[in-house]
Write an enzyme that holds these catalytic residues in place. Structure first.
Site, PDB file in Angstrom:
ATOM      1  N   TRP A 355      -5.874 -10.342   2.063  1.00 27.70           N
ATOM      2  CA  TRP A 355      -6.674 -10.529   0.843  1.00 27.70           C
ATOM      3  C   TRP A 355      -6.335 -11.859   0.174  1.00 27.70           C
ATOM      4  O   TRP A 355      -7.065 -12.347  -0.670  1.00 27.70           O
ATOM      5  CB  TRP A 355      -6.446  -9.364  -0.145  1.00 27.70           C
ATOM      6  CG  TRP A 355      -5.108  -9.355  -0.836  1.00 27.70           C
ATOM      7  CD1 TRP A 355      -3.885  -9.293  -0.247  1.00 27.70           C
ATOM      8  CD2 TRP A 355      -4.852  -9.417  -2.249  1.00 27.70           C
ATOM      9  NE1 TRP A 355      -2.886  -9.297  -1.195  1.00 27.70           N
ATOM     10  CE2 TRP A 355      -3.444  -9.372  -2.440  1.00 27.70           C
ATOM     11  CE3 TRP A 355      -5.653  -9.500  -3.383  1.00 27.70           C
ATOM     12  CZ2 TRP A 355      -2.831  -9.413  -3.695  1.00 27.70           C
ATOM     13  CZ3 TRP A 355      -5.038  -9.531  -4.641  1.00 27.70           C
ATOM     14  CH2 TRP A 355      -3.652  -9.498  -4.786  1.00 27.70           C
ATOM     15  N   ASP A 356      -5.233 -12.466   0.596  1.00 26.54           N
ATOM     16  CA  ASP A 356      -4.803 -13.767   0.060  1.00 26.54           C
ATOM     17  C   ASP A 356      -5.954 -14.780   0.096  1.00 26.54           C
ATOM     18  O   ASP A 356      -6.107 -15.594  -0.813  1.00 26.54           O
ATOM     19  CB  ASP A 356      -3.671 -14.353   0.901  1.00 26.54           C
ATOM     20  CG  ASP A 356      -2.494 -13.418   1.092  1.00 26.54           C
ATOM     21  OD1 ASP A 356      -2.690 -12.198   1.050  1.00 26.54           O
ATOM     22  OD2 ASP A 356      -1.382 -13.919   1.323  1.00 26.54           O
ATOM     23  N   GLU A 486       3.613  -4.077  -4.322  1.00 22.95           N
ATOM     24  CA  GLU A 486       3.965  -3.191  -3.202  1.00 22.95           C
ATOM     25  C   GLU A 486       5.294  -2.484  -3.423  1.00 22.95           C
ATOM     26  O   GLU A 486       5.761  -1.762  -2.541  1.00 22.95           O
ATOM     27  CB  GLU A 486       3.972  -3.992  -1.901  1.00 22.95           C
ATOM     28  CG  GLU A 486       2.581  -4.438  -1.488  1.00 22.95           C
ATOM     29  CD  GLU A 486       2.576  -5.380  -0.293  1.00 22.95           C
ATOM     30  OE1 GLU A 486       3.635  -5.953   0.022  1.00 22.95           O
ATOM     31  OE2 GLU A 486       1.500  -5.555   0.308  1.00 22.95           O
ATOM     32  N   LYS A 599       6.726  -6.494  -7.960  1.00 24.62           N
ATOM     33  CA  LYS A 599       6.868  -7.549  -6.950  1.00 24.62           C
ATOM     34  C   LYS A 599       6.042  -8.783  -7.312  1.00 24.62           C
ATOM     35  O   LYS A 599       6.463  -9.918  -7.148  1.00 24.62           O
ATOM     36  CB  LYS A 599       6.430  -6.986  -5.600  1.00 24.62           C
ATOM     37  CG  LYS A 599       6.569  -7.949  -4.445  1.00 24.62           C
ATOM     38  CD  LYS A 599       6.056  -7.321  -3.152  1.00 24.62           C
ATOM     39  CE  LYS A 599       6.234  -8.255  -1.980  1.00 24.62           C
ATOM     40  NZ  LYS A 599       5.588  -7.773  -0.764  1.00 24.62           N
ATOM     41  N   GLN A 600       4.815  -8.551  -7.745  1.00 20.28           N
ATOM     42  CA  GLN A 600       3.879  -9.658  -8.003  1.00 20.28           C
ATOM     43  C   GLN A 600       2.839  -9.160  -9.008  1.00 20.28           C
ATOM     44  O   GLN A 600       2.769  -7.964  -9.271  1.00 20.28           O
ATOM     45  CB  GLN A 600       3.201 -10.070  -6.703  1.00 20.28           C
ATOM     46  CG  GLN A 600       2.304  -9.000  -6.109  1.00 20.28           C
ATOM     47  CD  GLN A 600       2.037  -9.208  -4.638  1.00 20.28           C
ATOM     48  OE1 GLN A 600       2.753  -8.701  -3.788  1.00 20.28           O
ATOM     49  NE2 GLN A 600       0.981  -9.947  -4.328  1.00 20.28           N
TER      50      GLN A 600
HETATM   51  C1  BGC Z   1       2.264  -9.570  -0.530  1.00 16.55           C
HETATM   52  C2  BGC Z   1       0.811  -9.317  -0.242  1.00 16.55           C
HETATM   53  C3  BGC Z   1       0.286 -10.422   0.648  1.00 16.55           C
HETATM   54  C4  BGC Z   1       1.128 -10.582   1.905  1.00 16.55           C
HETATM   55  C5  BGC Z   1       0.723 -11.787   2.730  1.00 16.55           C
HETATM   56  C6  BGC Z   1       3.020  -9.684   0.792  1.00 16.55           C
HETATM   57  O1  BGC Z   1       4.367  -9.963   0.541  1.00 16.55           O
HETATM   58  O2  BGC Z   1       2.811  -8.523  -1.288  1.00 16.55           O
HETATM   59  O3  BGC Z   1       0.085  -9.280  -1.440  1.00 16.55           O
HETATM   60  O4  BGC Z   1      -1.024 -10.138   1.015  1.00 16.55           O
HETATM   61  O5  BGC Z   1       2.488 -10.767   1.531  1.00 16.55           O
HETATM   62  O6  BGC Z   1       0.867 -12.958   1.993  1.00 16.55           O
END
Ligand code: BGC
Length: 767
Positions: A355-356, A486, A599-600
Site C-alpha cells: 500500500w506504500d 501493526e 508503530k506508525q
Molecule cells: C509497515 C507497512 C509497510 C511495509 C512495507 C511495514 O513495516 O508497517 O505499513 O507497508 O513495512 O514498507
C-alpha cells in the site's frame, strides 16, 4: 546511527574504507534505471561482508510458502525479485595473488555516488605483497538505453613489474540470500563466448522468465588497444581473460558494456540476437558517448524533480538522495511495474508492491513527472482488479467485491501472516485514496471512466460486505482488523479503517454522480459490465455511511485507535529506557501487542488523508495524544508526522521528523540499511518538504500553499508539474517566489490569497 559518509550537496562519499559497514554502503550506492539495478558491490572478488544483488524489474520467482500452521486463504507462494547475473565482475590476479580488498592492504580509498550524473566511482590505492596499485573504476546503469550498463575499470601499477590477469565476466551462477527452501531459482538455457562477445541465457523455474545477459570488453595498455584475449567458460559464467606482462607506471584500462534483456520486456523474440544487436550498437557508440547520453537524461530528470535547499548541506544531501533513488526505482514507462519497498537495493520485501505505493509514493510521481507515470501506477491496480475480486472470493466475499493484496507482484496475494493478509484491509482504501489524489490533481475523468471507477466499485463492494450491523450499538462495525499500526492485531473498530471504509463508499457514490451528468451512456455500459444494481447498492452504501460506529473518548475528545485502546497503560515513549528501543528488536511480540506503543501513523494517518474533515484544534489534540505514544519503527512513520507537525505549526517537531525521514538510510537510523534502502518512505520525505514545509495542497481543484522555511535554511525551492506546465516555487523566510515556466497563466493561493502567475513570469508574495 552512523556518520561515516561525508556531506556534499550532490555526492555521497565514503572517504576511507569502512569494511564494517560495507553492506550498508552497498545499499546506499545502489544504481538503477527503472528497468534494472544493482547494489554497490565491488567489481573484484571480495571475501568480506557483502550482499550481491542484481535485479531486473518484473522478473520474479514464486517461492513456495513456508508457514508453521497453514490457514485457509494463505497464498501458495511469496513472489521474490530475483538476484540475476552479475555483469560488473572483473577479477584481477597479480602474479598468483587474487586482488581482494579484504586481503590487500588498503592505503587510500574513496567511493563516491554522484547523484547528479548517476555514476558510481571508486579510487583505491592498495598494496599487495609490497606492490602498490591504483584503481579507478566507474559505472552506470544507463538512464538513456535502459537495458545497458557500462563499467570503466583502470588499474595502474606503481611499482610492480610482472604478470597480471584481468578477467571480465558475466556470472549467472547466483542465488537469493532469502529463499524459503534454499533452491536455485534459475535454470541455464544456453551460454556462449567468443572473442567479440559473450552471454549467459537463463530461465526462471516455474515462471519461465527468460533473461539473457551479454557483455563486450575493450582493454588497452597505456592507451594502446590489446587484442590478445582468451575466452573461458564454466557453468553459467563466461569470461574474457587478458594476460599481460606489465611494468611500473603502466595503466590498464578496461571498458565493459553489458546488455540485460528479458522476455518480460521483449516477448517472443530471439533474445540472444537482440542482446548482441544492442551490445553492438552501444559498443559502436562507445563509453564516452553512452556516458554523456546517460548524464543528459539524468539532467532532464533533475530539472523536473530536484529540491534545492540553501543553508543546510545535510538536509540538501538527504533530500537529493531520496529523489535520486525514487527516480532510479520507478520511471513509469510500463504499467506492469511498481515500486517495491526496497527497489533495486535488496531482497527484503521481495520486490513486491505494498500500500506504500498509493499512500506514499503516488504524490511524488504526480508532481514531478509526466501525468502518464502516476496514471500507470493506477492502471497497475486496474490490471489486477480481477485478481483482487478472486482474492476476495477466496475469503468468502462475492458479487464483485475486490480485496487488493497486502503484498503482490502480479495481483495475487503473497503475504501469509493471517493478521496482515486477512486483516490489514485498510490497504484497499489507500488504493481508492490514490485514485482520488490523482483525480483532484489532474481532473483526468477519462481515466476515471475507463479504469478508476471500476476499481472503486470493487473496493466499495468489499467494504459494504466487510462491515456488519451491531444490534448492540445500533451501528455498523468492522471487526477483526489490523490498522496501519501493526503493533496491534485483530482489533475491533480501528478508527482509521472504519473512517476510510466510509470515505471509500462516499467517494465512489460521488464519482458515479459526477460522471452521470457528463457520461451517462458509458456509465450505463460500465454498470452492465459490473452488474451494478444502482438502487440497491447505493442505498446500502448510504445506510452504512450514515450509521458507522467510530470509537471516541469524550473526555479527551479524540477518536480512539480502536475499541479498548484506553485500557492500555499509556506511558509515553520518552519514558521508555533506551535499551528497550526499538521495541520490535527488544520485546516479545506479546509484550508489544499489550503495550500502548504505535508503530506508525494510524489514527493520524486518517487525519493526514482527510484533513479537511477536521479542525486545527482536532489536529492538535490528536497529534498531542498519539505522537508521544508512537515509536516510529516503520520508515513510513516520521514523514506523516512531519507533515502533520507542519500543519499544527510545531516547526521543531516537523524538522526533527524531516531529518529522521530524509537521512534514515544515509545515517542508518534503524540499523537495517544493509538489507536495502527504504524506497517507499523516500517519497514521504519529498512530501515533508512539499506538503509539509511548503504546505502544498489541491483544494477544490485549486493549488494552495501555506509555507514556512525551516529555521536552519535560508530558502528552498522545487518544481512541480501542474496542469501540464512547470511551476517553480521558492520559499524564503517571509516571501514566496512563484515562477511560471509554462506559457499559460496559473492560479495559486498563498495562505488563502488568490494570485495569478502569468505565463513565463514570476511573482513574489510576502507571507
Ligand atoms: C509497515 C507497512 C509497510 C511495509 C512495507 C511495514 O513495516 O508497517 O505499513 O507497508 O513495512 O514498507
Amino acid at each position: 546511527m552512523k556518520d561515516y559518509l561525508s556531506k556534499d550537496p550532490w555526492k555521497i562519499v565514503e572517504d576511507g574504507f569502512h569494511p564494517e559497514h560495507n553492506k550498508v554502503t552497498e545499499s546506499i550506492f545502489s544504481l538503477g534505471n527503472g528497468m534494472m539495478g544493482h547494489r554497490g558491490t565491488f567489481e573484484e572478488t571480495y571475501t568480506g561482508e557483502t550482499l550481491q544483488g542484481n535485479y531486473i524489474a518484473g522478473v520474479y520467482y514464486p517461492d513456495k510458502t513456508i508457514v508453521g500452521w497453514w490457514k485457509n486463504g494463505y497464498p501458495e507462494y511469496f513472489a521474490k525479485v530475483l538476484n540475476s547475473a552479475n555483469w560488473i565482475g572483473v577479477d584481477i590476479k597479480i602474479g598468483d595473488v587474487q586482488l581482494d580488498l579484504n586481503q590487500a592492504k588498503v592505503l587510500s580509498f574513496r567511493r563516491c555516488l554522484n547523484m547528479k550524473e548517476g555514476i558510481l566511482s571508486r579510487n583505491v590505492l592498495l598494496s599487495i605483497n609490497g606492490y602498490e596499485f591504483k584503481i579507478h573504476s566507474e559505472r552506470f546503469c544507463s538512464y538513456d538505453q535502459k537495458e545497458t550498463g557500462w563499467l570503466k575499470y583502470n588499474i595502474k601499477s606503481r611499482n610492480y613489474t610482472g604478470p597480471i590477469e584481468i578477467k571480465s565476466f558475466v556470472d549467472f551462477d547466483v542465488r537469493n540470500q532469502d529463499s524459503n527452501y534454499d533452491e536455485d531459482f534459475w535454470d541455464k538455457h544456453c551460454q556462449h563466448i567468443d572473442r567479440d562477445w559473450g552471454h549467459v541465457f537463463c530461465k526462471t523455474k516455474k515462471t519461465d522468465f527468460k533473461v539473457c545477459v551479454g557483455m563486450m570488453n575493450k582493454l588497452s595498455l597505456n592507451g594502446e588497444l590489446i587484442d590478445n584475449k582468451d575466452t573461458e567458460q564454466i557453468d553459467e559464467c563466461v569470461s574474457h581473460v587478458y594476460r599481460l606482462d606489465i611494468k611500473e607506471k603502466d595503466i590498464i584500462s578496461l571498458e565493459k558494456c553489458a546488455a540485460v534483456m528479458s522476455n518480460y520486456h521483449h516477448g517472443i523474440v530471439k533474445l540472444t540476437d537482440e542482446c548482441q544487436k544492442l551490445l553492438d550498437e552501444a559498443y559502436t557508440d562507445g563509453y564516452d558517448t553512452c556516458r554523456l547520453n546517460h548524464i543528459a537524461k539524468w539532467d532532464e530528470k533533475w530539472q523536473e524533480s530536484d529540491i534545492v535547499i540553501d543553508g543546510d548541506v545535510s538536509a540538501q544531501q538527504g533530500i537529493r538522495f531520496n529523489i535520486f533513488h525514487l527516480n532510479q526505482t520507478y520511471t513509469g514507462d510500463d504499467a506492469r511495474l511498481n515500486i517495491g519497498p526496497k527497489g533495486f537495493t535488496g531482497e527484503k520485501y521481495g520486490g513486491s508492491t505494498y500500500w506504500d505505493t498509493e499512500a506514499y509514493c503516488l504524490p511524488f510521481y504526480l508532481s514531478t513527472a509526466d501525468q502518464k507515470v502516476a496514471r500507470n501506477l493506477l492502471i497497475y491496480r486496474y490490471k489486477h482488479l480481477s485478481k483482487a475480486i478472486e482474492n476476495a472470493e477466496k475469503l468468502g466475499f462475492n458479487k464483485g467485491a475486490a480485496l487488493y493484496p497486502m503484498v503482490t507482484i502480479n495481483g495475487e496475494e503473497c503475504h501469509n501472516e493471517w493478521e496482515i493478509t486477512f486483516e490489514e484491509i485498510h490497504r484497499n482504501g489507500a488504493i481508492a485514496y490514490a485514485i482520488y489524489d490523482y483525480i483532484r490533481y489532474t481532473a483526468d475523468s477519462e481515466y476515471l471512466l475507463q479504469y478508476g471507477l471500476e476499481v472503486l466499485i470493487g473496493i466499495a463492494r468489499f467494504w459494504a460486505q466487510r462491515v456488519n450491523w451491531s444490534d448492540h450499538r445500533g451501528k455498523y462495525v468492522i471487526l477483526g482488523v489490523t490498522g496501519p499500526n501493526e503493533y496491534e492485531n485483530n482489533v475491533n473498530n480501528n478508527w482509521y479503517t472504519n473512517y476510510l471504509a466510509v470515505w471509500c463508499l462516499r467517494y465512489t457514490i460521488q464519482c458515479i454522480k459526477d460522471l452521470q451528468d457528463i457520461e451517462s451512456k458509458v456509465l450505463d455500459q460500465l454498470f452492465q459490465k459490473c452488474t451494478f444494481d444502482y438502487d440497491v447498492e447505493i442505498s446500502k452504501w448510504t445506510h452504512i455511511i450514515e450509521n458507522m460506529y467510530y470509537p471516541y473518548d469524550e473526555g479527551r475528545q479524540v477518536y480512539l485507535q480502536q475499541d479498548g485502546y484506553l485500557d492500555k497503560e499509556l506511558i509515553p515513549v520518552s519514558e521508555l529506557e533506551e535499551s528497550d528501543q526499538p521495541i520490535n528488536q527488544n520485546w516479545s511480540w506479546d509484550k508489544i501487542l499489550r503495550s500502548c506503543y504505535i508503530k506508525q501513523a494510524d489514527t493520524l494517518q486518517g487525519l493526514y488523508f482527510f484533513e479537511d474533515d477536521f479542525s486545527l484544534e482536532e489536529h492538535k489534540r490528536h497529534f498531542h495524544f498519539y505522537e508521544p505514544l508512537t515509536v516510529h519503527e516503520s520508515s513510513l512513520s516520521p514523514c506523516v508526522h512531519s507533515i502533520l507537525a507542519s500543519r499544527i505549526n510545531d516547526r521543531d517537531k516537523a524538522y526533527e521528523m524531516y531529518l529522521r525521514t530524509s537521512r534514515l538510510d544515509l545515517d542508518d537510523y534503524n540499523n537495517d540499511t544493509e538489507d536495502g534502502l527504504h524506497i517507499t518512505s523516500m517519497a514521504g520525505t519529498w512530501m515533508t518538504i512539499t506538503k509539509g514545509f511548503a504546505g502544498m495542497r489541491i483544494k477544490k481543484g485549486e493549488l494552495h500553499f501555506t509555507p514556512h522555511c525551516p529555521a536552519l535554511w535560508n530558502e528552498f525551492s522545487f518544481t512541480i508539474k501542474y496542469k501540464n506546465q512547470d511551476l517553480k516555487i521558492t520559499i524564503q523566510k517571509s516571501n514566496v517566489n512563484l515562477n511560471n515556466l509554462g506559457p499559460h497563466n496559473v492560479k495559486v493561493f498563498v495562505y488563502g490569497n488568490k494570485l495569478i502567475v502569468p505565463g513565463r513570469q514570476s511573482i513574489n508574495e510576502g507571507y
